[in-house]
Design a protein around this motif. Structure first.
Motif, PDB file in Angstrom:
ATOM      1  N   ALA A   1       0.823  -1.212   0.000  1.00  0.00           N
ATOM      2  CA  ALA A   1       0.000   0.000   0.000  1.00  0.00           C
ATOM      3  C   ALA A   1       0.857   1.261   0.000  1.00  0.00           C
ATOM      4  CB  ALA A   1      -0.937   0.002   1.204  1.00  0.00           C
ATOM      5  N   ALA A   2       1.927   1.248   0.784  1.00  0.00           N
ATOM      6  CA  ALA A   2       2.784   2.432   0.896  1.00  0.00           C
ATOM      7  C   ALA A   2       3.721   2.587  -0.293  1.00  0.00           C
ATOM      8  CB  ALA A   2       3.606   2.360   2.184  1.00  0.00           C
ATOM      9  N   GLN A   3       3.980   1.475  -0.971  1.00  0.00           N
ATOM     10  CA  GLN A   3       5.002   1.449  -2.021  1.00  0.00           C
ATOM     11  C   GLN A   3       6.324   1.971  -1.451  1.00  0.00           C
ATOM     12  OE1 GLN A   3       3.297   3.554  -5.348  1.00  0.00           O
ATOM     13  NE2 GLN A   3       1.642   2.086  -5.560  1.00  0.00           N
ATOM     14  N   ALA A   4       6.587   1.510  -0.216  1.00  0.00           N
ATOM     15  CA  ALA A   4       7.780   1.936   0.527  1.00  0.00           C
ATOM     16  C   ALA A   4       8.062   0.869   1.581  1.00  0.00           C
ATOM     17  CB  ALA A   4       7.515   3.290   1.201  1.00  0.00           C
ATOM     18  N   PRO A   5       9.269   0.888   2.147  1.00  0.00           N
ATOM     19  CA  PRO A   5       9.616  -0.128   3.151  1.00  0.00           C
ATOM     20  C   PRO A   5       8.848   0.029   4.458  1.00  0.00           C
ATOM     21  CG  PRO A   5      11.410   1.457   2.880  1.00  0.00           C
ATOM     22  CD  PRO A   5      10.382   1.788   1.849  1.00  0.00           C
ATOM     23  N   TYR A   6       8.651  -1.109   5.126  1.00  0.00           N
ATOM     24  CA  TYR A   6       8.042  -1.153   6.448  1.00  0.00           C
ATOM     25  C   TYR A   6       9.058  -1.743   7.414  1.00  0.00           C
ATOM     26  CZ  TYR A   6       5.430  -3.131  10.369  1.00  0.00           C
ATOM     27  OH  TYR A   6       5.020  -3.479  11.626  1.00  0.00           O
ATOM     28  N   ARG A   7       9.229  -1.099   8.563  1.00  0.00           N
ATOM     29  CA  ARG A   7      10.108  -1.583   9.620  1.00  0.00           C
ATOM     30  C   ARG A   7       9.381  -1.488  10.952  1.00  0.00           C
ATOM     31  NH1 ARG A   7      12.210  -2.389   5.543  1.00  0.00           N
ATOM     32  NH2 ARG A   7      14.246  -1.818   4.745  1.00  0.00           N
ATOM     33  N   SER A   8       9.723  -2.383  11.858  1.00  0.00           N
ATOM     34  CA  SER A   8       9.224  -2.267  13.228  1.00  0.00           C
ATOM     35  C   SER A   8      10.436  -2.055  14.131  1.00  0.00           C
ATOM     36  CB  SER A   8       8.437  -3.509  13.642  1.00  0.00           C
ATOM     37  OG  SER A   8       9.261  -4.647  13.652  1.00  0.00           O
ATOM     38  N   LEU A   9      10.245  -1.242  15.153  1.00  0.00           N
ATOM     39  CA  LEU A   9      11.329  -1.007  16.111  1.00  0.00           C
ATOM     40  C   LEU A   9      11.547  -2.242  16.968  1.00  0.00           C
ATOM     41  CD1 LEU A   9      10.520   2.650  17.251  1.00  0.00           C
ATOM     42  CD2 LEU A   9      12.006   1.884  15.377  1.00  0.00           C
ATOM     43  N   THR A  10      10.460  -2.984  17.250  1.00  0.00           N
ATOM     44  CA  THR A  10      10.521  -4.224  18.033  1.00  0.00           C
ATOM     45  C   THR A  10       9.452  -5.174  17.504  1.00  0.00           C
ATOM     46  OG1 THR A  10       8.888  -3.542  19.681  1.00  0.00           O
ATOM     47  CG2 THR A  10      11.189  -2.959  20.141  1.00  0.00           C
ATOM     48  N   THR A  11       9.536  -6.417  17.938  1.00  0.00           N
ATOM     49  CA  THR A  11       8.491  -7.391  17.597  1.00  0.00           C
ATOM     50  C   THR A  11       8.013  -8.070  18.877  1.00  0.00           C
ATOM     51  OG1 THR A  11       9.939  -9.310  17.340  1.00  0.00           O
ATOM     52  CG2 THR A  11       9.634  -7.882  15.392  1.00  0.00           C
ATOM     53  N   ILE A  12       6.883  -8.727  18.754  1.00  0.00           N
ATOM     54  CA  ILE A  12       6.340  -9.458  19.900  1.00  0.00           C
ATOM     55  C   ILE A  12       7.296 -10.571  20.333  1.00  0.00           C
ATOM     56  CG2 ILE A  12       4.930 -11.088  18.567  1.00  0.00           C
ATOM     57  CD1 ILE A  12       4.031  -9.296  21.916  1.00  0.00           C
ATOM     58  N   ASP A  13       8.065 -11.122  19.411  1.00  0.00           N
ATOM     59  CA  ASP A  13       9.047 -12.152  19.771  1.00  0.00           C
ATOM     60  C   ASP A  13      10.075 -11.624  20.774  1.00  0.00           C
ATOM     61  OD1 ASP A  13       7.891 -14.113  18.207  1.00  0.00           O
ATOM     62  OD2 ASP A  13       9.378 -13.976  16.595  1.00  0.00           O
ATOM     63  N   GLU A  14      10.382 -10.345  20.687  1.00  0.00           N
ATOM     64  CA  GLU A  14      11.361  -9.745  21.601  1.00  0.00           C
ATOM     65  C   GLU A  14      10.723  -9.316  22.923  1.00  0.00           C
ATOM     66  OE1 GLU A  14      14.317  -7.568  18.497  1.00  0.00           O
ATOM     67  OE2 GLU A  14      12.204  -6.954  18.482  1.00  0.00           O
ATOM     68  N   VAL A  15       9.500  -8.857  22.866  1.00  0.00           N
ATOM     69  CA  VAL A  15       8.835  -8.341  24.052  1.00  0.00           C
ATOM     70  C   VAL A  15       8.181  -9.454  24.872  1.00  0.00           C
ATOM     71  CG1 VAL A  15       6.972  -6.812  24.859  1.00  0.00           C
ATOM     72  CG2 VAL A  15       8.527  -6.055  23.048  1.00  0.00           C
ATOM     73  N   TYR A  16       7.635 -10.472  24.218  1.00  0.00           N
ATOM     74  CA  TYR A  16       6.935 -11.552  24.920  1.00  0.00           C
ATOM     75  C   TYR A  16       7.253 -12.892  24.244  1.00  0.00           C
ATOM     76  CZ  TYR A  16       2.870 -13.805  27.258  1.00  0.00           C
ATOM     77  OH  TYR A  16       2.030 -14.611  27.996  1.00  0.00           O
ATOM     78  N   PRO A  17       8.512 -13.321  24.312  1.00  0.00           N
ATOM     79  CA  PRO A  17       8.920 -14.553  23.623  1.00  0.00           C
ATOM     80  C   PRO A  17       8.288 -15.810  24.197  1.00  0.00           C
ATOM     81  CG  PRO A  17      10.708 -13.718  24.974  1.00  0.00           C
ATOM     82  CD  PRO A  17       9.627 -12.677  24.996  1.00  0.00           C
TER      83      PRO A  17
END
Length: 196
Positions: free
Chosen positions: A171-187
């Motif tokens: 949709a954005a026609q641009a990259p998407y990044r997350s600062l963190t993921t649930i795997d890191e916060v609640y593994p």
């Protein structure tokens, strides 16, 4: 040294601090209904982290660095989730921020996108606190596209890893990044795959 300066000088430390703050303040374990309508065994209320000094500073430094890497000039997204994220980016050094309303208000300037005027030269970075299905993020992207504005990237504070990334990038026609993921916060979560 204040928290923002400390985080800006050491992005790896800022990321560790953000993860720690999300675990301590934002992670709520228990049955909840998400915005998408899906049921989940946990909830991440990132505002509980972003509206505290350490979480705000960590997110601000990380967002400012990502915006600089993409050449972003404006940051914002769908109110209410994106509001503290955009403010953190401003504190980190972003040039201007905007807020996308769910719909244009029927009075005043009758705008859907609020804040300083955005121009066609602006390189917008769309932000969100937590992404599950990406619905709010996709709505913000659509609003910017309707105005003919340029999107250079999309950032979430936390991605629940429910598969929204490809749709957001498309949709954005641009990259998407997350600062963190649930795997890191609640593994150790019971589902172990980011969704229930």
């Amino acid at each position: 040294m204040d928290a923002l300066a400390e985080c800006s000088s050491d992005l790896a430390h800022a990321r560790e601090m953000l993860i720690e703050e999300l675990r301590e303040h934002a992670l709520v374990i228990g049955e909840v209904t998400l915005v998408s309508g899906a049921r989940a065994a946990y909830y991440v209320d990132a505002r509980r982290t972003l509206l505290r000094p350490r979480g705000f500073a960590a997110a601000g430094a990380l967002l400012a660095a990502q915006m600089a890497a993409w050449g972003g000039t404006a940051v914002g997204g769908m109110t209410l989730g994106a509001d503290p994220v955009a403010c953190a980016a401003l504190a980190g050094g972003a040039q201007k921020a905007f807020i996308v309303r769910k719909e244009a208000k029927p009075h005043g300037l009758q705008r859907r996108i609020e804040g300083p005027a955005l121009t066609f030269d602006d390189r917008c970075v769309v932000v969100e606190d937590v992404v599950t299905t990406g619905g709010s993020t996709l709505a913000a992207i659509a609003a910017l596209r309707e105005e003919g504005l340029q999107i250079c990237g999309v950032v979430s504070v936390l991605d629940r890893l429910a598969g929204a990334g490809p749709a957001i990038e498309d949709a954005a026609q641009a990259p998407y990044r997350s600062l963190t993921t649930i795997d890191e916060v609640y593994p150790e979560r019971p589902d172990g795959d980011g969704h229930t």
